[in-house]
Enzyme design. Structure first.
Site, PDB file in Angstrom:
ATOM      1  N   ASP A 178     -13.788   2.624   7.526  1.00 38.81           N
ATOM      2  CA  ASP A 178     -12.639   2.039   7.689  1.00 38.81           C
ATOM      3  C   ASP A 178     -11.280   2.911   7.620  1.00 38.81           C
ATOM      4  OD1 ASP A 178     -13.522  -0.397   7.960  1.00 38.81           O
ATOM      5  OD2 ASP A 178     -13.885  -0.313   5.685  1.00 38.81           O
ATOM      6  N   HIS A 189     -14.591  -1.237  14.230  1.00 41.06           N
ATOM      7  CA  HIS A 189     -13.428  -0.569  14.464  1.00 41.06           C
ATOM      8  C   HIS A 189     -12.456  -1.295  15.170  1.00 41.06           C
ATOM      9  CE1 HIS A 189     -15.770   2.933  14.223  1.00 41.06           C
ATOM     10  NE2 HIS A 189     -16.631   2.389  14.933  1.00 41.06           N
TER      11      HIS A 189
HETATM   12  P1  GDP Z   1     -12.521   2.464  11.690  1.00 36.85           P
HETATM   13  O1  GDP Z   1     -14.051   1.584  11.335  1.00 36.85           O
HETATM   14  O2  GDP Z   1     -12.752   3.746  10.985  1.00 36.85           O
HETATM   15  O3  GDP Z   1     -12.166   2.645  12.933  1.00 36.85           O
HETATM   16  O4  GDP Z   1     -11.479   1.661  10.883  1.00 36.85           O
HETATM   17  P2  GDP Z   1     -11.265   0.168  11.081  1.00 36.85           P
HETATM   18  O5  GDP Z   1     -10.611   0.012  12.224  1.00 36.85           O
HETATM   19  O6  GDP Z   1     -12.086  -0.627  10.431  1.00 36.85           O
HETATM   20  O7  GDP Z   1      -9.897   0.206  10.038  1.00 36.85           O
HETATM   21  C1  GDP Z   1      -8.745   0.803  10.274  1.00 36.85           C
HETATM   22  C2  GDP Z   1      -7.513  -0.126  10.355  1.00 36.85           C
HETATM   23  O8  GDP Z   1      -6.312   0.699  10.119  1.00 36.85           O
HETATM   24  C3  GDP Z   1      -7.535  -0.805  11.724  1.00 36.85           C
HETATM   25  O9  GDP Z   1      -6.786  -2.100  11.262  1.00 36.85           O
HETATM   26  C4  GDP Z   1      -6.369  -0.008  12.582  1.00 36.85           C
HETATM   27  O10 GDP Z   1      -5.603  -0.600  13.256  1.00 36.85           O
HETATM   28  C5  GDP Z   1      -5.519   0.540  11.228  1.00 36.85           C
HETATM   29  N1  GDP Z   1      -4.978   1.935  11.565  1.00 36.85           N
HETATM   30  C6  GDP Z   1      -5.484   2.946  11.839  1.00 36.85           C
HETATM   31  N2  GDP Z   1      -4.515   4.103  11.926  1.00 36.85           N
HETATM   32  C7  GDP Z   1      -3.487   3.287  11.321  1.00 36.85           C
HETATM   33  C8  GDP Z   1      -2.311   4.040  10.954  1.00 36.85           C
HETATM   34  O11 GDP Z   1      -2.068   5.307  10.989  1.00 36.85           O
HETATM   35  N3  GDP Z   1      -1.348   3.419  10.395  1.00 36.85           N
HETATM   36  C9  GDP Z   1      -1.473   1.870  10.231  1.00 36.85           C
HETATM   37  N4  GDP Z   1      -0.649   1.039   9.314  1.00 36.85           N
HETATM   38  N5  GDP Z   1      -2.608   1.167  10.536  1.00 36.85           N
HETATM   39  C10 GDP Z   1      -3.699   2.024  11.162  1.00 36.85           C
END
Ligand code: GDP
Length: 426
Positions: free
Chosen positions: A12, A40
């Site tokens: 995440d 994701h």
């Molecule tokens: P992944 O599994 O590594 O792709 O991560 P996830 O999608 O599970 O979790 C990342 C969350 O953080 C998602 O809801 C994204 O939309 C959000 N996100 C990613 N980068 C940023 C950021 O720089 N700022 C904010 N506020 N949210 C972010």
């Protein structure tokens, strides 16, 4: 040119967003491990998506999306995910599935659920997507390879063999209904017909693509600390989350992976059980959870509230090292804008001694965080596109983290959108 995008933490970290962003300049995006057990979240011009099995590059019409041999392939799930994005107006993606990928079967999900129930209070906090039973079967050599679905004799024999061993456990350990070979065979036939249009010799396809100079992204799921070997065993996932495994799970030479973009979160979050040294609780955790990510830190697959903590420099330095990080994308930094002071975990105290080295789990369980505090910047940094325009205290936080982890932070993500990014170099 092959680049891997992987996580340094517990997952995440925002890998999906970074992959979606970098896919713009890439030809091929490959999932090389894991299955539909983690999500994701991607926000782009088509809307908001939670992808579980498709690579995060499926939103462009110039990319090819690949499910590599290392993935736990849930066929109906994949087909449903393709439909769900096309329904929302995304152009029908080009998808290839490795003929050496193995098939996640409905009984894997059942066994996952039964085992978690059997373990009750001592369970692993599985997402019950069948991942652990799937990989156990793969290595016990009773898994079903995609290619086997297309040979009637092989698949019949396999199904018989599977029922023999599974039914002993179902009857005597779990006291649940038995598997019926005919029914299972029927499922295999359905899966064969569903997957047929996508099947390909992926390793050979990628070999040619590399020789043609194509840009390839390997998209990791979860993060270093959930790696079966190098993570917080046994509270880990059942496949390798490391960039090195990208070579195996995609079928390419390891030396072709030139760049390992390791995604690091500006604070910590984790799902499932296991040691989490910098964890915070109560109102402090609730507030960070509420403000975190995009609309709160809740699991993309399960909706479970994530466990929250401060940035852990010990775990992250280790997480970057074990990935072989060549550069770091530092994400969700905007979330911390509300804090007067930001605690950071810079050491672990274990049996009265302070260390900066991340230990194996038995010792890790005893670790207490050694915290230091950095001043907060107390403002909203979303929308900023130049590094110099970030508040000084925010830059100090980034540079402090960079020094602690020892890998250049080349990208700073300050919002969930595709364009919420500050490129620091290159
Ligand atoms: P992944 O599994 O590594 O792709 O991560 P996830 O999608 O599970 O979790 C990342 C969350 O953080 C998602 O809801 C994204 O939309 C959000 N996100 C990613 N980068 C940023 C950021 O720089 N700022 C904010 N506020 N949210 C972010």
């Amino acid at each position: 040119m092959v680049r891997a995008i992987v996580g340094a933490n517990w997952g995440d970290e925002g890998k999906g967003k970074i992959t979606d962003m970098l896919a713009k300049e890439s030809d091929i995006i490959v999932r090389f491990q894991g299955g539909s057990n983690a999500g994701h979240t991607i926000i782009n011009n088509y809307g908001k998506f939670a992808l579980h099995l498709l690579p995060s590059g499926v939103f462009y019409d110039h990319t090819t999306s690949i499910i590599g041999n290392g993935v736990a392939l849930n066929i109906p799930y994949l087909i449903q995910e393709i439909h769900s994005i096309v329904e929302k107006g995304v152009p029908k993606p080009r998808i290839l599935v490795s003929d050496r990928a193995q098939v996640l079967m409905p009984y894997h999900v059942l066994f996952d659920t039964y085992e978690e129930a059997r373990l009750a209070g001592k369970s692993f906090g599985s997402t019950k997507s069948g991942i652990a039973p799937f990989y156990a079967d793969k290595y016990a050599k009773i898994g079903i390879q995609v290619s086997e679905l297309f040979d009637e004799t092989v698949i019949r024999e396999k199904v018989e063999r599977i029922c023999e061993t599974k039914n002993v456990l179902l009857e005597h350990l779990y006291h649940k209904p038995l598997l019926d070979p005919e029914e299972l065979l029927d499922t295999c036939h359905q899966y064969r017909d569903m997957i047929e249009p996508y099947v390909c010799d992926v390793s050979s396809y990628l070999y040619d693509a590399i020789r043609e100079g194509k840009t390839i992204l390997l998209e990791g799921q979860l993060g270093s600390l959930k790696d079966t070997d190098h993570g917080i065993y046994p509270m880990v996932t059942s496949s390798s989350t490391l960039a090195a495994y990208g070579a195996i799970g995609a079928g390419i030479p390891p030396y072709e992976i030139k760049d390992i973009i390791t995604v690091v979160k500006a604070y910590s979050s984790a799902v499932g059980a296991g040691a989490f040294v910098s964890e915070i609780f109560g109102e402090e955790a609730d507030e960070l959870r509420r403000r975190g990510g995009d609309g709160g830190e809740f699991g993309a697959t399960t909706g479970r509230p994530r466990r929250m903590g401060w940035f852990d420099a010990v775990a992250t330095r280790y997480g970057c090292r074990i990935q072989g990080a060549t550069e770091v994308a530092f994400t969700v930094l905007d979330v911390l804008g509300y804090l007067d002071e930001i605690p950071v975990c810079v050491g672990y105290e274990i049996d009265g001694e302070v260390t900066k080295d991340f230990p194996a789990t038995v010792k890790l369980e005893k670790a207490k965080p050694v915290l230091t505090t950095l001043p907060g910047w107390k403002c909203d940094i979303r929308g900023i596109r130049k590094y110099e325009e970030l508040p000084e205290k925010c830059r100090n936080y980034i540079e402090f983290v960079e020094k602690e982890i020892g890998v250049p932070i080349t990208m700073v993500s300050n919002g969930p959108g595709r364009d919420d990014i500050i490129m620091r170099q290159g």
